[in-house]
Design a protein around this motif. Structure first.
Motif, PDB file in Angstrom:
ATOM      1  N   ARG A 260       0.831  -1.197   0.000  1.00  0.00           N
ATOM      2  CA  ARG A 260       0.000   0.000   0.000  1.00  0.00           C
ATOM      3  C   ARG A 260       0.869   1.251   0.000  1.00  0.00           C
ATOM      4  O   ARG A 260       2.028   1.210   0.424  1.00  0.00           O
ATOM      5  N   PRO A 261       0.349   2.391  -0.485  1.00  0.00           N
ATOM      6  CA  PRO A 261       1.123   3.633  -0.480  1.00  0.00           C
ATOM      7  C   PRO A 261       1.599   3.978   0.933  1.00  0.00           C
ATOM      8  O   PRO A 261       0.947   3.622   1.923  1.00  0.00           O
ATOM      9  N   ASP A 262       2.722   4.684   1.004  1.00  0.00           N
ATOM     10  CA  ASP A 262       3.287   5.013   2.315  1.00  0.00           C
ATOM     11  C   ASP A 262       2.337   5.842   3.158  1.00  0.00           C
ATOM     12  O   ASP A 262       2.287   5.689   4.377  1.00  0.00           O
ATOM     13  N   LYS A 263       1.585   6.725   2.525  1.00  0.00           N
ATOM     14  CA  LYS A 263       0.676   7.582   3.272  1.00  0.00           C
ATOM     15  C   LYS A 263      -0.716   6.960   3.310  1.00  0.00           C
ATOM     16  O   LYS A 263      -1.131   6.267   2.388  1.00  0.00           O
ATOM     17  N   GLY A 264      -1.410   7.208   4.401  1.00  0.00           N
ATOM     18  CA  GLY A 264      -2.765   6.695   4.540  1.00  0.00           C
ATOM     19  C   GLY A 264      -2.809   5.462   5.417  1.00  0.00           C
ATOM     20  O   GLY A 264      -1.798   4.985   5.924  1.00  0.00           O
ATOM     21  N   LEU A 265      -4.023   4.933   5.597  1.00  0.00           N
ATOM     22  CA  LEU A 265      -4.218   3.765   6.444  1.00  0.00           C
ATOM     23  C   LEU A 265      -3.429   2.569   5.924  1.00  0.00           C
ATOM     24  O   LEU A 265      -3.377   2.323   4.721  1.00  0.00           O
ATOM     25  N   LEU A 266      -2.813   1.850   6.841  1.00  0.00           N
ATOM     26  CA  LEU A 266      -2.000   0.670   6.517  1.00  0.00           C
ATOM     27  C   LEU A 266      -0.858   1.024   5.568  1.00  0.00           C
ATOM     28  O   LEU A 266      -0.377   0.174   4.817  1.00  0.00           O
ATOM     29  N   GLY A 267      -0.406   2.268   5.625  1.00  0.00           N
ATOM     30  CA  GLY A 267       0.635   2.736   4.719  1.00  0.00           C
ATOM     31  C   GLY A 267       1.897   1.895   4.809  1.00  0.00           C
ATOM     32  O   GLY A 267       2.390   1.602   5.888  1.00  0.00           O
ATOM     33  N   GLY A 268       2.425   1.500   3.634  1.00  0.00           N
ATOM     34  CA  GLY A 268       3.651   0.733   3.571  1.00  0.00           C
ATOM     35  C   GLY A 268       3.489  -0.745   3.854  1.00  0.00           C
ATOM     36  O   GLY A 268       4.462  -1.498   3.789  1.00  0.00           O
ATOM     37  N   MET A 269       2.264  -1.197   4.150  1.00  0.00           N
ATOM     38  CA  MET A 269       2.033  -2.600   4.496  1.00  0.00           C
ATOM     39  C   MET A 269       1.671  -3.405   3.250  1.00  0.00           C
ATOM     40  O   MET A 269       1.047  -2.903   2.322  1.00  0.00           O
ATOM     41  N   LEU A 270       2.067  -4.675   3.263  1.00  0.00           N
ATOM     42  CA  LEU A 270       1.600  -5.598   2.234  1.00  0.00           C
ATOM     43  C   LEU A 270       0.142  -5.952   2.500  1.00  0.00           C
ATOM     44  O   LEU A 270      -0.268  -6.120   3.649  1.00  0.00           O
ATOM     45  N   GLY A 271      -0.633  -6.061   1.437  1.00  0.00           N
ATOM     46  CA  GLY A 271      -2.025  -6.432   1.602  1.00  0.00           C
ATOM     47  C   GLY A 271      -2.600  -6.926   0.295  1.00  0.00           C
ATOM     48  O   GLY A 271      -1.912  -7.014  -0.725  1.00  0.00           O
ATOM     49  N   TRP A 272      -3.873  -7.251   0.332  1.00  0.00           N
ATOM     50  CA  TRP A 272      -4.548  -7.728  -0.878  1.00  0.00           C
ATOM     51  C   TRP A 272      -4.912  -6.557  -1.763  1.00  0.00           C
ATOM     52  O   TRP A 272      -5.377  -5.524  -1.265  1.00  0.00           O
ATOM     53  N   PRO A 273      -4.724  -6.672  -3.056  1.00  0.00           N
ATOM     54  CA  PRO A 273      -5.239  -5.625  -3.947  1.00  0.00           C
ATOM     55  C   PRO A 273      -6.733  -5.466  -3.720  1.00  0.00           C
ATOM     56  O   PRO A 273      -7.442  -6.432  -3.407  1.00  0.00           O
TER      57      PRO A 273
END
Length: 352
Positions: A260-273
């Motif tokens: 996920r983008p660095d800014k915003g919720l869960l920023g920088g985390m791997l996740g599901w598209p």
């Protein structure tokens, strides 16, 4: 008949209680060790305070042990890969803290020679360190008589002074009360003592007033108002946001993930598209596939809203290329590295 509150609470009474009843915490130098001259490690103080923000001691213990085992110094943490730190943080929530953790470690390592600054004003200029954290580090690590006020301290002050102004409007009033009581002697132990008092005696429900070292100085105890304090303003109802999570698995077992983008919720985390999160999310599949919609949603609550994710799954062939994200090979995929809401979606997919 109740005794009446007759004097301002004495820090010495609280410190005497703390010397006997201090909690044994992995990041803490206890009062006996401190009296022998054992100094707290500012790195461990800082790390624990960042982890403990909006999180319980029970939840933090294992994370703290894992972090300090893997990265025992601020220089070691500063040299870590961003993705490794974000993965190790997964499950603690409020992921901006993890991003700022790395930024702060690197500033301390590069600009301060690997040593946390001792003064409150300089601490405040470090990434991710606000007034509470700066005061806690200065007091606990360096015995600077700063006023340390967390939720436990607010509750203690509201009761000791029988303050009925609702939170959050009461915060400056309660901080002023706390400042009046902060001693010049042993301010680090005192800061931890007040927090321990709130965590173990002056609890939100059914405070154990009979065991409290400040009972006879407590205005709320004298008035019988302990259980109703601190007052809190009514909370606004959290809105509900909707989204879609796409869980694509390749026939060899690899999972399609994106960072996920660095800014915003869960920023920088791997996740599901997935889709955007809002009132009416639009379909945004990351790869061409026959998607199956699960009957159960992944639900999660963030600070300001409730999230309901529709979970869609698909099995894709080896030669199918995604439009977003990348496939993570089975040996490199660890569900525990995912943020909680993404793990919830994964668990549903495993069961569906």
């Amino acid at each position: 008949m109740r005794e009446t509150a007759c004097h301002i609470p004495d820090a010495g009474d609280l410190l005497d209680w703390y010397d006997r009843h201090a909690r044994d915490l992995p990041w803490r130098v206890g009062p006996a060790a401190r009296a022998r001259g054992v100094a707290p490690d500012p790195y461990r103080v800082w790390l624990s305070e960042i982890m403990l923000q909006q999180t319980t001691v029970a939840a933090v213990r294992d994370y703290f042990h894992a972090f300090t085992t893997r990265w025992p110094t601020v220089e070691a943490l500063a040299a870590a890969e961003d993705g490794d730190v974000m993965a190790a943080w997964a499950g603690l929530g409020y992921y901006a803290r993890a991003r700022n953790l790395l930024k702060c470690a690197r500033v301390v390592s590069e600009d301060h020679g690997g040593r946390f600054p001792r003064d409150h004003a300089t601490l405040l200029r470090l990434p991710g360190i606000g007034p509470y954290t700066a005061a806690a580090i200065a007091a606990i690590a360096f015995d600077d008589p700063q006023t340390v006020v967390d939720g436990n301290v607010e509750r203690v002050m509201a009761r000791v002074f029988d303050e009925h102004t609702p939170l959050p409007a009461a915060k400056p009033i309660l901080t002023e009360h706390a400042a009046r009581l902060t001693p010049e002697a042993r301010p680090g132990d005192y800061a931890q003592a007040v927090m321990d008092l709130g965590a173990t005696i002056c609890t939100p429900r059914r405070p154990a007033c009979g065991l409290c070292p400040w009972r006879t100085a407590c205005a709320a105890w004298a008035a019988g108002t302990m259980a109703e304090l601190p007052k809190k303003a009514p909370k606004a109802r959290k809105p509900v946001r909707l989204g879609i999570a796409y869980l694509a698995r390749r026939v060899d077992g690899a999972w399609l993930l994106e960072r996920r983008p660095d800014k915003g919720l869960l920023g920088g985390m791997l996740g599901w598209p997935g889709s955007d999160w809002g009132a009416a999310p639009e379909e945004a599949p990351p790869i061409r596939a026959e998607w199956k919609t699960l009957s159960e949603e992944a639900r999660h609550t963030f600070t300001h809203f409730h999230l309901r994710l529709t979970v869609k799954t698909a099995l894709v062939p080896m030669d199918r290329q995604p439009g977003r994200g990348e496939f993570i090979e089975p040996p490199d995929f660890r569900p525990a590295d995912l943020p909680t809401v993404m793990r919830k979606a994964f668990d549903l997919a495993q069961g569906g």
